[in-house]
Design a protein around this motif. Structure first.
Motif, mmCIF file in Angstrom:
data_model
loop_
_atom_site.group_PDB
_atom_site.id
_atom_site.type_symbol
_atom_site.label_atom_id
_atom_site.label_comp_id
_atom_site.label_asym_id
_atom_site.label_seq_id
_atom_site.Cartn_x
_atom_site.Cartn_y
_atom_site.Cartn_z
ATOM 1 N N ASN A 95 0.845 -1.197 0.000
ATOM 2 C CA ASN A 95 0.000 0.000 0.000
ATOM 3 C C ASN A 95 0.883 1.250 0.000
ATOM 4 N N LYS A 96 0.656 2.141 -0.960
ATOM 5 C CA LYS A 96 1.447 3.367 -1.065
ATOM 6 C C LYS A 96 0.584 4.623 -0.902
ATOM 7 N N LYS A 97 -0.659 4.447 -0.485
ATOM 8 C CA LYS A 97 -1.570 5.582 -0.313
ATOM 9 C C LYS A 97 -1.215 6.356 0.961
ATOM 10 N N GLU A 98 -1.612 7.631 0.983
ATOM 11 C CA GLU A 98 -1.402 8.461 2.170
ATOM 12 C C GLU A 98 -2.516 8.203 3.175
ATOM 13 N N GLY A 99 -2.128 8.123 4.432
ATOM 14 C CA GLY A 99 -3.112 7.928 5.477
ATOM 15 C C GLY A 99 -2.484 7.447 6.765
ATOM 16 N N ILE A 100 -3.323 6.844 7.581
ATOM 17 C CA ILE A 100 -2.931 6.366 8.907
ATOM 18 C C ILE A 100 -3.187 4.869 8.999
ATOM 19 N N TYR A 101 -2.242 4.159 9.611
ATOM 20 C CA TYR A 101 -2.406 2.745 9.915
ATOM 21 C C TYR A 101 -2.832 2.672 11.378
ATOM 22 N N ALA A 102 -4.035 2.161 11.609
ATOM 23 C CA ALA A 102 -4.620 2.114 12.943
ATOM 24 C C ALA A 102 -4.744 0.665 13.424
ATOM 25 N N CYS A 103 -4.947 0.496 14.712
ATOM 26 C CA CYS A 103 -5.152 -0.823 15.300
ATOM 27 C C CYS A 103 -6.455 -1.414 14.756
ATOM 28 N N ALA A 104 -6.396 -2.633 14.268
ATOM 29 C CA ALA A 104 -7.586 -3.295 13.719
ATOM 30 C C ALA A 104 -8.600 -3.629 14.810
ATOM 31 N N ALA A 105 -8.171 -3.655 16.060
ATOM 32 C CA ALA A 105 -9.083 -4.002 17.151
ATOM 33 C C ALA A 105 -9.796 -2.796 17.745
ATOM 34 N N CYS A 106 -9.088 -1.659 17.871
ATOM 35 C CA CYS A 106 -9.692 -0.521 18.581
ATOM 36 C C CYS A 106 -9.589 0.808 17.839
ATOM 37 N N SER A 107 -9.000 0.794 16.653
ATOM 38 C CA SER A 107 -8.891 1.986 15.790
ATOM 39 C C SER A 107 -7.919 3.062 16.276
ATOM 40 N N THR A 108 -7.081 2.765 17.233
ATOM 41 C CA THR A 108 -6.073 3.736 17.677
ATOM 42 C C THR A 108 -5.066 3.964 16.560
ATOM 43 N N PRO A 109 -4.789 5.213 16.171
ATOM 44 C CA PRO A 109 -3.777 5.483 15.151
ATOM 45 C C PRO A 109 -2.387 5.063 15.649
ATOM 46 N N LEU A 110 -1.685 4.252 14.837
ATOM 47 C CA LEU A 110 -0.400 3.704 15.273
ATOM 48 C C LEU A 110 0.792 4.194 14.443
ATOM 49 N N PHE A 111 0.615 4.260 13.120
ATOM 50 C CA PHE A 111 1.705 4.634 12.217
ATOM 51 C C PHE A 111 1.174 5.525 11.102
ATOM 52 N N LYS A 112 2.004 6.450 10.629
ATOM 53 C CA LYS A 112 1.656 7.311 9.502
ATOM 54 C C LYS A 112 2.268 6.725 8.235
ATOM 55 N N SER A 113 1.567 6.892 7.121
ATOM 56 C CA SER A 113 2.047 6.352 5.845
ATOM 57 C C SER A 113 3.406 6.928 5.460
ATOM 58 N N GLU A 114 3.697 8.161 5.856
ATOM 59 C CA GLU A 114 4.980 8.778 5.513
ATOM 60 C C GLU A 114 6.167 8.082 6.175
ATOM 61 N N HIS A 115 5.908 7.260 7.171
ATOM 62 C CA HIS A 115 6.975 6.542 7.869
ATOM 63 C C HIS A 115 7.083 5.074 7.441
ATOM 64 N N LYS A 116 6.279 4.686 6.452
ATOM 65 C CA LYS A 116 6.300 3.310 5.943
ATOM 66 C C LYS A 116 7.418 3.179 4.910
ATOM 67 N N PHE A 117 8.102 2.039 4.917
ATOM 68 C CA PHE A 117 9.140 1.785 3.931
ATOM 69 C C PHE A 117 9.171 0.307 3.575
ATOM 70 N N ASN A 118 9.760 -0.005 2.442
ATOM 71 C CA ASN A 118 9.877 -1.393 1.992
ATOM 72 C C ASN A 118 11.141 -1.993 2.600
ATOM 73 N N SER A 119 10.951 -2.851 3.587
ATOM 74 C CA SER A 119 12.091 -3.467 4.271
ATOM 75 C C SER A 119 12.546 -4.749 3.585
ATOM 76 N N GLY A 120 11.715 -5.265 2.673
ATOM 77 C CA GLY A 120 12.051 -6.518 2.009
ATOM 78 C C GLY A 120 11.823 -7.747 2.871
ATOM 79 N N THR A 121 11.170 -7.578 4.014
ATOM 80 C CA THR A 121 10.962 -8.698 4.934
ATOM 81 C C THR A 121 9.661 -9.450 4.692
ATOM 82 N N GLY A 122 8.704 -8.808 4.013
ATOM 83 C CA GLY A 122 7.408 -9.441 3.796
ATOM 84 C C GLY A 122 6.335 -8.967 4.745
ATOM 85 N N TRP A 123 6.659 -8.004 5.619
ATOM 86 C CA TRP A 123 5.685 -7.412 6.534
ATOM 87 C C TRP A 123 5.728 -5.898 6.394
#
Length: 158
Positions: free
Chosen positions: A67-95
């Motif tokens: 996913n390369k869209k801008e936004g927020i990654y939140a907890c799937a259980a309670c919707s707490t914002p956890l990570f911003k898309s601007e801090h996402k990177f391809n680590s090559g690990t598969g996660w």
């Protein structure tokens, strides 16, 4: 006689279990707290396995991995914002990987489940297991790699 005393001392020393080894003795309370039955009803089987049982999804299976869209990654259980898309990177690990968390929304603990120390991450609001953080992230930012199970996240597009 000395052999019996030494054997007894060795038995006692190796059979003792310290309080710090028992995570159940340190029950945390979270702002969002539900029964096991409530979590099972609200989460998919994979989300429950990861968030409530500290499982790991197979590498490369998360829909959020590329996913390369801008936004927020939140907890799937309670919707707490956890990570911003601007801090996402391809680590090559598969996660999905991030170099920075949203301060105060991710909590950390030590995990020895695979025989050595790792830093486990969980949602600070509901306690859901997210993944682990490692010190092999981008050197030009934080140097951290938050290796997160995609099923523990939901993406909220900007």
């Amino acid at each position: 006689m000395y052999i019996k005393i030494i054997a007894i001392l060795l038995f006692v020393a190796t059979s003792c279990k310290g309080i710090s080894q028992n995570k159940d003795d340190k029950k945390e309370t979270f702002k969002v707290s539900k029964t096991d039955a409530e979590w099972r009803k609200e989460l998919t089987d994979m989300q429950y396995y990861i968030l409530r049982q500290a499982g790991t999804e197979p590498a490369g299976t998360s829909k959020l991995l590329d996913n390369k869209k801008e936004g927020i990654y939140a907890c799937a259980a309670c919707s707490t914002p956890l990570f911003k898309s601007e801090h996402k990177f391809n680590s090559g690990t598969g996660w999905p990987s991030f170099d920075t968390e949203i301060n105060g929304n991710v909590a950390f603990d030590v995990d020895y489940k695979i025989g050595y120390e790792r830093t486990e991450e969980h949602c600070a609001t509901c306690g859901g297991h997210l993944g682990h953080v490692f010190n092999d992230g981008p050197k030009n930012t934080t140097g951290k790699r938050h290796c997160i199970n995609g099923a523990a996240l939901k993406f909220v597009e900007k």
